[in-house]
Motif scaffolding. Structure first.
Motif, PDB file in Angstrom:
ATOM      1  N   LEU A  40       0.869  -1.181   0.000  1.00 13.76           N
ATOM      2  CA  LEU A  40       0.000   0.000   0.000  1.00 13.76           C
ATOM      3  C   LEU A  40       0.900   1.224   0.000  1.00 13.76           C
ATOM      4  CD1 LEU A  40      -1.687  -2.350   1.306  1.00 13.76           C
ATOM      5  CD2 LEU A  40      -2.817  -0.611   2.663  1.00 13.76           C
ATOM      6  N   ASN A  42       1.041   5.721  -0.452  1.00 13.48           N
ATOM      7  CA  ASN A  42       0.545   7.065  -0.739  1.00 13.48           C
ATOM      8  C   ASN A  42       1.774   7.969  -0.736  1.00 13.48           C
ATOM      9  OD1 ASN A  42       1.063   7.776   1.951  1.00 13.48           O
ATOM     10  ND2 ASN A  42      -1.077   7.880   2.540  1.00 13.48           N
ATOM     11  N   TYR A  76      -4.777   5.077   0.240  1.00 15.47           N
ATOM     12  CA  TYR A  76      -3.624   4.371  -0.308  1.00 15.47           C
ATOM     13  C   TYR A  76      -4.026   3.631  -1.582  1.00 15.47           C
ATOM     14  CZ  TYR A  76      -1.291   4.940   4.220  1.00 15.47           C
ATOM     15  OH  TYR A  76      -0.710   5.456   5.345  1.00 15.47           O
ATOM     16  N   ARG A  77      -3.117   3.571  -2.531  1.00 16.24           N
ATOM     17  CA  ARG A  77      -3.244   2.675  -3.674  1.00 16.24           C
ATOM     18  C   ARG A  77      -2.572   1.371  -3.246  1.00 16.24           C
ATOM     19  NH1 ARG A  77      -6.190   2.681  -7.624  1.00 16.24           N
ATOM     20  NH2 ARG A  77      -4.611   1.876  -9.009  1.00 16.24           N
ATOM     21  N   TYR A  78      -3.113   0.242  -3.716  1.00 13.41           N
ATOM     22  CA  TYR A  78      -2.470  -1.020  -3.369  1.00 13.41           C
ATOM     23  C   TYR A  78      -2.236  -1.871  -4.611  1.00 13.41           C
ATOM     24  CZ  TYR A  78      -6.972  -3.482  -3.717  1.00 13.41           C
ATOM     25  OH  TYR A  78      -8.146  -4.011  -4.170  1.00 13.41           O
ATOM     26  N   GLN A  79      -1.241  -2.740  -4.506  1.00 14.36           N
ATOM     27  CA  GLN A  79      -0.973  -3.784  -5.480  1.00 14.36           C
ATOM     28  C   GLN A  79      -0.907  -5.097  -4.725  1.00 14.36           C
ATOM     29  OE1 GLN A  79       2.759  -2.795  -7.395  1.00 14.36           O
ATOM     30  NE2 GLN A  79       1.699  -2.206  -9.259  1.00 14.36           N
ATOM     31  N   THR A  93      -5.155  -4.606  -8.143  1.00 12.87           N
ATOM     32  CA  THR A  93      -4.778  -3.255  -7.743  1.00 12.87           C
ATOM     33  C   THR A  93      -6.050  -2.543  -7.310  1.00 12.87           C
ATOM     34  OG1 THR A  93      -5.057  -2.357  -9.975  1.00 12.87           O
ATOM     35  CG2 THR A  93      -2.844  -3.103  -9.370  1.00 12.87           C
ATOM     36  N   GLY A  94      -5.911  -1.512  -6.514  1.00 10.84           N
ATOM     37  CA  GLY A  94      -7.084  -0.770  -6.082  1.00 10.84           C
ATOM     38  C   GLY A  94      -6.726   0.312  -5.090  1.00 10.84           C
ATOM     39  N   THR A  95      -7.753   0.760  -4.387  1.00 11.42           N
ATOM     40  CA  THR A  95      -7.607   1.833  -3.406  1.00 11.42           C
ATOM     41  C   THR A  95      -8.232   1.382  -2.092  1.00 11.42           C
ATOM     42  OG1 THR A  95      -7.795   3.456  -5.180  1.00 11.42           O
ATOM     43  CG2 THR A  95      -8.137   4.264  -2.952  1.00 11.42           C
TER      44      THR A  95
END
Length: 186
Positions: A40, A42, A76-79, A93-95
């Motif tokens: 995560l 940012n 946060y963006r996540y992978q 992926t997402g937020t």
């Protein structure tokens, strides 16, 4: 009472709560030596955690409250990636939003969204009751205190619409009626 563990990455969670969910990928099962991990990010922080085998072909993410207490609020963006020690694949992926625990928040903590804070500043300015902080808000690089009445009204209407959308999303997430009607014809 048994807790139902979600099968999706949550849209948000409260810092200090246990973060627990499962993920299933038919080609990347833990029993076949695939490990799922998350990153995560940012602008200010990077958080990582890894899943374990849930015993049913799915990956179990289980981050305890002592660990999540160290996280920082924010969006946060996540992978999500899987690896078997040789190959690595990004599978999602997402937020996700990390939210404040009200029990540990400082006195005077303001949990309003940016949209709500801006809407409140615009409305206070229109009513002639804006605080110094509200007057210092800027929209599109223009200070609220320098906007014409027509600009204030236009921006207020824009932020009212955005706030209404936020409220409907919160209502939908908590299972409440959103006020939207779905019409159909038979």
């Amino acid at each position: 009472m048994a807790v139902t563990i979600p099968k999706v990455v949550p849209e948000s969670f409260v810092i200090g709560d246990t973060l627990k969910f499962t993920q299933y990928f038919s080609e990347f099962q833990p029993g076949d030596s695939w490990v799922l991990s998350y990153a995560l990010v940012n602008a200010a922080k990077r958080i990582t955690f890894t899943s374990s085998d849930n015993g049913d072909g799915s990956h179990l993410v289980n981050v305890d409250e002592a660990t999540t207490l160290l996280y920082t609020i924010g969006i946060y963006r996540y992978q999500a990636r899987v690896t078997n020690g040789t190959d690595v694949f990004t599978v999602d992926t997402g937020t996700i939003e990390l939210r404040t625990d009200f029990a540990t928040a400082a006195v005077g903590y303001d949990d309003r969204s940016h949209v709500k804070k801006t809407l409140d500043a615009l409305e206070a300015t229109i009513l002639g009751k804006a605080s110094k902080d509200q007057l210092s808000y800027s929209i599109a690089n223009r200070s609220i205190s320098l906007m014409s009445p027509a600009e204030l009204t236009e921006w207020r209407n824009t932020y009212r619409s955005e706030y209404r959308i936020e409220q409907q999303a919160e209502d939908a997430a908590s299972g409440k009626a959103t006020g939207n009607k779905i019409l159909s014809r038979f």
